[in-house]
Write a protein that holds these residues in place. Structure first.
Motif, short mmCIF file in Angstrom:
data_model
loop_
_atom_site.label_atom_id
_atom_site.label_comp_id
_atom_site.label_asym_id
_atom_site.label_seq_id
_atom_site.Cartn_x
_atom_site.Cartn_y
_atom_site.Cartn_z
N UNK A 65 0.83 -1.21 0.00
CA UNK A 65 0.00 0.00 0.00
C UNK A 65 0.87 1.26 0.00
N UNK A 66 1.95 1.23 0.77
CA UNK A 66 2.83 2.40 0.84
C UNK A 66 3.54 2.66 -0.49
N UNK A 67 4.05 1.59 -1.10
CA UNK A 67 4.80 1.74 -2.34
C UNK A 67 3.92 1.79 -3.58
N UNK A 68 2.62 1.56 -3.40
CA UNK A 68 1.68 1.63 -4.50
C UNK A 68 0.83 2.88 -4.44
N UNK A 70 -0.40 4.82 -2.05
CA UNK A 70 -0.04 5.93 -1.17
C UNK A 70 1.11 6.74 -1.77
N UNK A 71 2.13 6.05 -2.28
CA UNK A 71 3.23 6.75 -2.94
C UNK A 71 2.73 7.52 -4.15
N UNK A 72 1.86 6.90 -4.92
CA UNK A 72 1.35 7.56 -6.13
C UNK A 72 0.64 8.87 -5.81
N UNK A 73 -0.11 8.90 -4.70
CA UNK A 73 -0.89 10.09 -4.38
C UNK A 73 -0.03 11.19 -3.74
N UNK A 74 1.10 10.81 -3.14
CA UNK A 74 1.93 11.80 -2.45
C UNK A 74 3.04 12.39 -3.31
N UNK A 75 3.69 11.56 -4.14
CA UNK A 75 4.83 12.05 -4.91
C UNK A 75 4.38 13.13 -5.89
N UNK A 76 5.08 14.25 -5.84
CA UNK A 76 4.76 15.38 -6.71
C UNK A 76 3.76 16.35 -6.12
N UNK A 77 3.17 16.00 -4.99
CA UNK A 77 2.21 16.91 -4.36
C UNK A 77 2.94 17.92 -3.49
N UNK A 78 2.27 19.01 -3.17
CA UNK A 78 2.85 20.09 -2.38
C UNK A 78 2.44 19.89 -0.92
N UNK A 79 3.44 19.71 -0.04
CA UNK A 79 3.13 19.48 1.37
C UNK A 79 2.49 20.71 2.00
N UNK A 80 2.62 21.88 1.35
CA UNK A 80 1.93 23.07 1.81
C UNK A 80 0.42 22.90 1.80
N UNK A 81 -0.07 22.02 0.94
CA UNK A 81 -1.49 21.64 0.94
C UNK A 81 -1.63 20.42 1.85
N UNK A 82 -1.34 20.65 3.11
CA UNK A 82 -1.18 19.56 4.08
C UNK A 82 -2.47 18.74 4.24
N UNK A 83 -3.59 19.40 4.42
CA UNK A 83 -4.85 18.68 4.62
C UNK A 83 -5.24 17.89 3.37
N UNK A 92 -6.92 7.00 -1.07
CA UNK A 92 -6.27 6.38 -2.22
C UNK A 92 -6.48 4.87 -2.29
N UNK A 93 -6.90 4.26 -1.19
CA UNK A 93 -7.15 2.82 -1.21
C UNK A 93 -8.10 2.47 -0.07
N UNK A 94 -8.71 1.31 -0.17
CA UNK A 94 -9.65 0.85 0.85
C UNK A 94 -8.87 0.10 1.93
N UNK A 95 -9.27 0.30 3.21
CA UNK A 95 -8.62 -0.43 4.29
C UNK A 95 -7.19 0.05 4.51
N UNK A 96 -6.31 -0.91 4.82
CA UNK A 96 -4.88 -0.63 5.03
C UNK A 96 -4.63 0.46 6.08
N UNK A 97 -5.25 0.38 7.26
CA UNK A 97 -5.08 1.46 8.25
C UNK A 97 -3.66 1.62 8.75
N UNK A 98 -2.90 0.52 8.86
CA UNK A 98 -1.54 0.64 9.38
C UNK A 98 -0.62 1.33 8.38
#
Length: 360
Positions: A65-68, A70-83, A92-98
């Protein structure tokens, strides 16, 4: 500031002694460590530990989940848009709470480092924290010995695991009460080990014997909400939900229906700090106090939970002893007997590793 990279590393950490509950026995944990790198070189750190019998997450599923997604949704995004980034992790995916919790923690760590503030300051407060110490389920004699040793080390609250072979549970608590001062608080965690009617009988017997129980965690199966309510309505000792609580939606049902008296929030169950805050606030609105708990997990994720607990006004109870069971010294927080000491460094922070006074 753009998020440039996300990487994952898996490692195993042995425990000092086996950790026994009604659900499992653990002799080591596997930590899935995540690093989030910003374009200016700032690194945010997060971590998760799989607990198959509770969250359904395995090491493989957390990493995937992290390398799929979650990584896809975060890479290239601006952390200034924190929320927005936080919402992206959750949607970005169902379940996977950890896995979501590990990414959420890393994002908070990176953002606070960018702002040059500790996490507790970003969240808005820093109340003092005193953890309980867990007594694993075992024979009454062994549990009494463990209880006495930890009281001698300075702990004033014990979280006692029960529910495995319920016929022994009252004997276990009586054995502990025989060796610890009356002022010591006992919290019981059945880890879903009792049937509803059995739970009512056991708890009422404990009340009659005056065993001084502060509250009971998850007496019945996680899915049996009606059974949970059955117990809550028929005993005087407060009842707390743990495995029945994963989300803000669960919170709404549990508190509006008065299924329980208290809630146990764990980042690995709910998906991180952002969702933990929602749960605690919903509970606060309904007059239900919360505890911050931890799985058997690495110090980094426990430290993140501790910062959250120190900041949210509705977190009244603290179960943050997991790092004290590990063979490695925690770097992100420290302990002085029952006191949990948070770092004031930016982000989740780290402290110089020192000999741990409560291990033995």
């Amino acid at each position: 500031m753009i998020i440039k990279d996300l990487q994952v590393n898996r490692r195993k950490i042995p425990l000092f002694m086996p950790f026994k509950t009604a659900l499992r026995t653990a002799t080591e944990i596997e930590s899935i460590d995540v690093t989030l790198t910003l374009e200016n070189g700032i690194i945010g750190r997060g971590a998760a530990a799989p607990t198959f019998v509770i969250t359904g997450d395995s090491s493989e599923s957390i990493e995937a989940a992290l390398m799929g997604p979650i990584k896809d949704v975060l890479i290239g995004s601006d952390i200034g848009h924190f929320q927005t980034a936080l919402q992206g992790i959750q949607s970005c995916c169902v379940g996977n709470p950890s896995a979501k919790a590990a990414a959420d923690i890393a994002l908070h760590d990176a953002y606070c480092k960018l702002l040059n503030v500790p996490l507790h300051a970003f969240l808005g407060d820093k109340k003092s924290l005193q953890t309980c110490m867990t007594i694993g389920v075992d024979t009454p004699e062994k549990m009494a010995d463990d209880a006495k040793r930890n009281i001698d080390l300075g702990f004033k609250v014990l979280k006692v695991k029960v529910g495995a072979n319920p016929s022994l549970d009252i004997d276990r608590i009586e054995a502990i009460r025989d060796v610890v001062p009356k002022a010591v608080k006992l919290r019981l965690d059945a880890n879903q080990g009792w049937a509803p009617k059995q739970a009512v009988q056991l708890i009422n017997d404990m009340e009659k014997k005056g065993l001084g129980i502060e509250f009971i965690e998850q007496p019945v199966a996680s899915h049996d909400l009606e059974g949970l309510k059955f117990v809550t309505e028929r005993v005087g000792i407060p009842v707390m939900a743990d495995e029945s609580l994963f989300s803000a939606k669960d919170t709404l049902k549990l508190v509006s229906g008065r299924y329980v008296d208290l809630l146990n929030i764990k980042l690995m169950k709910c998906g991180g700090i952002s969702n933990a805050w929602k749960i605690a606030s919903i509970a606060e609105t309904n007059g239900v106090a919360c505890m911050i708990g931890s799985m058997m997990e690495p110090a980094l994720s426990v430290a993140a939970a501790a910062h959250f607990a120190a900041a949210h006004p509705n977190v009244k109870y603290f179960d943050l002893d997991a790092p004290l069971w590990l063979s490695e010294e925690p770097e992100e927080l420290s302990y002085v007997s029952e006191k949990v000491i948070l770092s004031d460094l930016p982000g989740i922070g780290s402290v110089n590793a020192v000999p741990n006074t409560v291990k033995g």
